[in-house]
Design a protein around this motif. Structure first.
Motif, mmCIF file in Angstrom:
data_model
loop_
_atom_site.group_PDB
_atom_site.id
_atom_site.type_symbol
_atom_site.label_atom_id
_atom_site.label_comp_id
_atom_site.label_asym_id
_atom_site.label_seq_id
_atom_site.Cartn_x
_atom_site.Cartn_y
_atom_site.Cartn_z
ATOM 1 N N MET A 1 0.933 -1.083 -0.380
ATOM 2 C CA MET A 1 0.005 0.147 -0.037
ATOM 3 C C MET A 1 0.867 1.163 -0.276
ATOM 4 S SD MET A 1 -3.658 0.826 0.037
ATOM 5 C CE MET A 1 -4.158 2.311 0.315
ATOM 6 N N LYS A 2 1.761 1.613 0.891
ATOM 7 C CA LYS A 2 2.969 2.461 0.676
ATOM 8 C C LYS A 2 3.329 2.515 0.038
ATOM 9 C CE LYS A 2 3.653 2.062 6.070
ATOM 10 N NZ LYS A 2 4.565 1.628 7.148
ATOM 11 N N LYS A 3 4.311 1.472 -0.812
ATOM 12 C CA LYS A 3 4.404 1.303 -2.399
ATOM 13 C C LYS A 3 3.580 1.747 -3.396
ATOM 14 C CE LYS A 3 6.649 -1.230 -6.134
ATOM 15 N NZ LYS A 3 7.592 -2.729 -6.463
ATOM 16 N N GLU A 4 1.801 1.499 -3.643
ATOM 17 C CA GLU A 4 1.510 2.459 -4.518
ATOM 18 C C GLU A 4 0.973 3.888 -4.561
ATOM 19 O OE1 GLU A 4 -1.900 -0.142 -3.815
ATOM 20 O OE2 GLU A 4 -1.460 -1.980 -4.397
ATOM 21 N N ALA B 1 1.641 6.334 -6.383
ATOM 22 C CA ALA B 1 0.852 8.180 -6.892
ATOM 23 C C ALA B 1 1.732 9.288 -7.024
ATOM 24 C CB ALA B 1 0.178 7.593 -6.426
ATOM 25 N N LYS B 2 2.242 9.697 -5.807
ATOM 26 C CA LYS B 2 2.434 10.617 -5.467
ATOM 27 C C LYS B 2 3.787 11.306 -5.944
ATOM 28 C CE LYS B 2 2.063 11.039 -0.737
ATOM 29 N NZ LYS B 2 2.631 11.643 0.266
ATOM 30 N N LEU B 3 4.488 10.057 -6.618
ATOM 31 C CA LEU B 3 5.457 10.418 -7.414
ATOM 32 C C LEU B 3 4.954 10.685 -9.531
ATOM 33 C CD1 LEU B 3 8.095 7.753 -7.459
ATOM 34 C CD2 LEU B 3 8.778 9.851 -7.538
ATOM 35 N N ALA B 4 4.217 9.882 -9.650
ATOM 36 C CA ALA B 4 3.528 10.745 -10.427
ATOM 37 C C ALA B 4 2.888 11.972 -10.892
ATOM 38 C CB ALA B 4 2.117 9.573 -11.456
ATOM 39 N N LYS B 5 2.373 12.667 -9.350
ATOM 40 C CA LYS B 5 2.235 13.748 -9.354
ATOM 41 C C LYS B 5 2.417 14.846 -9.466
ATOM 42 C CE LYS B 5 -1.115 16.219 -5.244
ATOM 43 N NZ LYS B 5 -1.289 16.010 -4.907
ATOM 44 N N GLU C 1 8.529 18.933 -1.886
ATOM 45 C CA GLU C 1 7.222 19.449 -1.354
ATOM 46 C C GLU C 1 5.855 18.485 -1.180
ATOM 47 O OE1 GLU C 1 6.095 22.042 -4.428
ATOM 48 O OE2 GLU C 1 7.625 23.937 -3.830
ATOM 49 N N GLU C 2 5.911 17.602 -2.068
ATOM 50 C CA GLU C 2 4.685 16.520 -2.137
ATOM 51 C C GLU C 2 5.238 15.229 -0.559
ATOM 52 O OE1 GLU C 2 1.700 14.456 -2.649
ATOM 53 O OE2 GLU C 2 2.496 16.177 -3.735
ATOM 54 N N PHE C 3 5.798 15.278 -0.783
ATOM 55 C CA PHE C 3 6.787 13.667 0.336
ATOM 56 C C PHE C 3 7.095 15.166 1.686
ATOM 57 C CE2 PHE C 3 7.297 11.191 -3.215
ATOM 58 C CZ PHE C 3 6.688 9.765 -2.883
#
Length: 310
Positions: free
Chosen positions: A1-4, A8-12, A198-200
């Motif tokens: 789940m954490k990997k997904e 998703a955050k990387l894609a964003k 920023e995202e992380f």
């Protein structure tokens, strides 16, 4: 789940970063390419030589030979590499080469870099006056405090003037392609890295160690990351990130202008310093004077602003 979630955050990040990076790439190219072209023409038609002859008497006041004016004027209009090429073609002591190197580090690529700073609220003419006056002030001080040393600067190559107009255009085209490629790689990397942080929620973690340094230098703590980028990658790329931060409301134009005043004197402490250090010039003379002068300028600027406000 954490990997997904991470994927998703990387894609964003990619989705958000690419349009912004594209916009800043076009902005930098629209500034750099025309100005670089104009400077190549000025160099070819001898305009830079004429200006150098005009300012030549000033250099006797700072312990430099008249030929040093040509190096200085080349650095004002062009990047450091052409100035270094001219510098190695004249007879200089290591002491003189050090003073001249510090001047070039402050004033190189003036038309391009000062134009970029205007995008974040600084006045073009103020940045030009600041950098030219700072370079001569620094040279005057160094000429006073540096120990006497007649050791000759080791690098010396004959300078020829046989380049045709066609060769100038070819060199301009090749250098523009290299510049465009470099801009694409660096800007995309910087904007993506910023978006990723920023995202992380890592932006504060990365910039936190530099915040005390920002306070000492009189700069806003929110600009720690921009200060770091400007001193690793240079004023142009640091300026691109600063433009992005201003447009998104993370930094005010007032704070960005303050950062421009600092970076205009002390920037690219890594790459540009290494260039001259590899030529045998002491790193301590290349870094410390610029950093100290930038700090003095910022605190003086803030003091004057406070007095005017009162």
């Amino acid at each position: 789940m954490k990997k997904e979630i991470a994927i998703a955050k990387l894609a964003k990040c990619v989705k958000n970063a690419l349009p912004r990076a594209g916009r800043f790439i076009l902005l930098l190219l629209k500034i750099m390419i025309p100005i670089s072209f104009a400077m190549r023409l000025l160099q070819y038609f001898g305009v830079i030589d004429v200006i150098a002859d005009f300012v030549q008497p000033l250099f006797t006041l700072i312990g430099l030979p008249g030929d040093a004016s040509l190096v200085f004027m080349t650095s004002v209009f062009l990047p450091l590499y052409p100035a270094i090429a001219v510098m190695t073609s004249i007879a200089l002591s290591v002491r003189q080469a050090t003073i001249l190197a510090v001047m070039c580090l402050i004033t190189h690529s003036l038309p391009i870099e000062c134009t970029i700073t205007t995008k974040t609220g600084s006045k073009w003419w103020q940045m030009v006056i600041l950098r030219i006056s700072a370079s001569f002030l620094m040279a005057f001080v160094l000429n006073m405090v540096m120990p006497a040393d007649e050791t000759m600067f080791a690098l010396s190559t004959p300078l020829t003037d046989q380049t045709t107009f066609g060769q100038v255009m070819k060199l301009f085209a090749l250098s523009s392609l290299k510049l465009a490629g470099l801009i694409v790689v660096i800007v995309v990397t910087l904007i993506f890295l910023q978006t990723l942080l920023e995202e992380f929620e890592m932006l504060n973690t990365i910039s936190k160690p530099f915040k005390p340094l920002m306070i000492i230098m009189g700069l806003p703590t929110a600009s720690a990351l921009q200060w770091l980028v400007g001193n690793v990658f240079g004023l142009s790329y640091g300026g691109a990130m600063l433009i992005d931060q201003v447009e998104r409301g993370y930094i005010t134009k007032k704070d960005a202008n303050l950062m421009n005043w600092h970076l205009s004197i002390s920037h690219s402490l890594l790459e540009d310093t290494i260039l001259f250090a590899m030529m045998g010039i002491g790193v301590e003379w290349l870094i410390a004077p610029r950093l100290i002068l930038a700090i003095i300028v910022i605190w003086s600027y803030r003091l004057i602003a406070r007095i005017q406000a009162d």
